[in-house]
Design a protein around this motif. Structure first.
Motif, short mmCIF file in Angstrom:
data_model
loop_
_atom_site.label_atom_id
_atom_site.label_comp_id
_atom_site.label_asym_id
_atom_site.label_seq_id
_atom_site.Cartn_x
_atom_site.Cartn_y
_atom_site.Cartn_z
N ALA A 1 0.75 -0.77 -0.49
CA ALA A 1 -0.32 -0.35 -0.23
C ALA A 1 0.88 1.43 0.18
O ALA A 1 0.53 2.43 -0.68
N LYS A 2 1.99 1.46 0.84
CA LYS A 2 2.67 1.99 0.88
C LYS A 2 3.97 2.94 -0.83
O LYS A 2 3.63 3.86 -1.13
N ARG A 3 4.31 1.58 -1.24
CA ARG A 3 4.16 1.98 -2.58
C ARG A 3 3.68 1.96 -3.26
O ARG A 3 3.87 2.80 -4.53
N TYR A 4 1.96 1.71 -3.74
CA TYR A 4 1.40 1.91 -5.00
C TYR A 4 0.90 3.50 -4.28
O TYR A 4 0.49 4.34 -5.11
N SER A 5 0.98 4.13 -2.83
CA SER A 5 0.58 4.97 -2.84
C SER A 5 2.11 5.85 -3.26
O SER A 5 1.81 7.08 -3.82
N TYR A 6 3.26 6.00 -3.16
CA TYR A 6 4.65 7.05 -3.89
C TYR A 6 4.25 6.73 -5.10
O TYR A 6 4.41 7.65 -5.79
N GLU A 7 3.87 5.47 -5.50
CA GLU A 7 4.37 5.61 -7.19
C GLU A 7 2.61 6.46 -7.64
O GLU A 7 2.72 6.76 -8.31
N GLY B 1 -4.07 21.17 -8.96
CA GLY B 1 -5.12 20.34 -7.83
C GLY B 1 -6.00 19.32 -8.53
O GLY B 1 -5.92 18.27 -7.75
N MET B 2 -5.95 19.60 -9.26
CA MET B 2 -7.33 18.60 -9.99
C MET B 2 -6.55 17.51 -10.66
O MET B 2 -6.62 16.23 -10.63
N ALA B 3 -5.57 17.73 -11.56
CA ALA B 3 -5.00 17.22 -12.18
C ALA B 3 -3.87 16.67 -11.32
O ALA B 3 -4.13 14.68 -11.49
N TYR B 4 -3.72 16.68 -9.82
CA TYR B 4 -3.21 16.10 -9.51
C TYR B 4 -4.02 14.45 -8.34
O TYR B 4 -3.34 13.78 -8.01
N PHE B 5 -4.50 15.49 -8.14
CA PHE B 5 -5.47 14.22 -7.70
C PHE B 5 -7.06 13.29 -8.34
O PHE B 5 -6.51 11.90 -7.60
N VAL B 6 -6.57 13.95 -9.43
CA VAL B 6 -7.41 12.70 -10.72
C VAL B 6 -5.73 11.46 -11.39
O VAL B 6 -6.31 11.02 -10.84
N VAL B 7 -4.73 11.98 -11.35
CA VAL B 7 -3.50 10.66 -11.97
C VAL B 7 -3.71 10.42 -10.47
O VAL B 7 -3.26 9.30 -10.78
N ALA B 8 -3.68 10.59 -9.31
CA ALA B 8 -2.65 10.09 -8.28
C ALA B 8 -4.04 8.64 -7.48
O ALA B 8 -3.71 7.66 -7.54
N ASP B 9 -5.27 9.37 -7.88
CA ASP B 9 -5.81 8.81 -8.04
C ASP B 9 -6.45 7.17 -8.77
O ASP B 9 -6.53 5.90 -8.40
N LYS B 10 -5.34 7.54 -10.06
CA LYS B 10 -5.86 6.26 -10.94
C LYS B 10 -4.89 5.66 -11.34
O LYS B 10 -5.08 4.49 -11.03
N THR B 11 -3.83 6.12 -10.68
CA THR B 11 -2.70 5.42 -10.50
C THR B 11 -2.87 4.46 -9.63
O THR B 11 -2.39 3.20 -9.52
N ILE B 12 -3.05 4.69 -8.14
CA ILE B 12 -3.66 3.53 -6.94
C ILE B 12 -4.68 3.33 -7.73
O ILE B 12 -3.75 1.90 -7.02
N LEU B 13 -4.97 3.16 -7.72
CA LEU B 13 -6.09 1.69 -8.42
C LEU B 13 -5.95 0.96 -9.50
O LEU B 13 -6.39 0.05 -9.05
N LYS B 14 -5.03 1.73 -10.28
CA LYS B 14 -4.74 0.41 -11.68
C LYS B 14 -3.83 0.06 -11.06
O LYS B 14 -3.87 -1.42 -10.93
N THR B 15 -2.85 0.86 -10.13
CA THR B 15 -2.02 -0.47 -9.98
C THR B 15 -1.88 -1.01 -8.92
O THR B 15 -1.94 -2.12 -8.53
N ARG C 1 -5.13 -2.60 -8.79
CA ARG C 1 -5.83 -3.77 -9.32
C ARG C 1 -4.95 -4.40 -10.14
O ARG C 1 -4.92 -5.60 -10.23
N GLN C 2 -4.24 -4.07 -10.64
CA GLN C 2 -2.77 -5.32 -11.44
C GLN C 2 -2.50 -5.38 -10.84
O GLN C 2 -2.11 -7.09 -10.59
N ASN C 3 -2.14 -5.92 -9.11
CA ASN C 3 -1.61 -6.75 -8.22
C ASN C 3 -2.36 -7.65 -7.59
O ASN C 3 -2.58 -8.43 -6.47
N SER C 4 -3.55 -6.98 -7.31
CA SER C 4 -5.03 -7.69 -7.10
C SER C 4 -4.60 -9.05 -7.47
O SER C 4 -5.62 -9.82 -6.53
N PHE C 5 -5.02 -9.81 -8.65
CA PHE C 5 -4.90 -10.79 -9.28
C PHE C 5 -3.28 -11.83 -9.16
O PHE C 5 -3.44 -12.66 -9.18
N LYS C 6 -2.44 -11.33 -8.38
CA LYS C 6 -1.06 -11.74 -8.50
C LYS C 6 -1.37 -13.16 -6.92
O LYS C 6 -1.85 -12.28 -6.14
#
Length: 92
Positions: free
Chosen positions: A17-23, A71-85, A87-92
């Motif tokens: 979770a920390k790694r996903y947040s950092y990304e 600010g909008m760009a930061y929160f949208v991209v950060a949220d999408k990146t965390i969710l994407k990462t 999701r990718q690792n939830s199947f492993k």
């Protein structure tokens, strides 16, 4: 023994979770910088060329426009990146 496995599993989940947040933070910061530059150039150009903008957009309004977009760009991209990462690792 079961308690140790549970703690190890929790530690692993916390580390992931920390790694996903950092990304997400890094991706969001990059997006905010790009959005700031992409917004600042037309905002200041319109402020020079348009009589309406020259009258009604003081420096505070221009800064508010730019910071809102960043600010909008930061929160949208950060949220999408965390969710994407996640999701990718939830199947492993």
């Amino acid at each position: 023994m079961a308690k140790n496995v549970s703690l190890a599993s929790m530690d692993q989940k916390l580390a992931m979770a920390k790694r996903y947040s950092y990304e997400g933070v890094v991706a969001g910061a990059k997006a905010a910088v790009v959005a700031s530059v992409a917004t600042a150039i037309p905002t200041f150009a319109i402020g020079k060329m348009s009589p309406w903008a020259r009258t009604y957009l003081n420096p505070t309004a221009k800064a508010l426009i730019i910071s809102t977009v960043a600010g909008m760009a930061y929160f949208v991209v950060a949220d999408k990146t965390i969710l994407k990462t996640a999701r990718q690792n939830s199947f492993k």
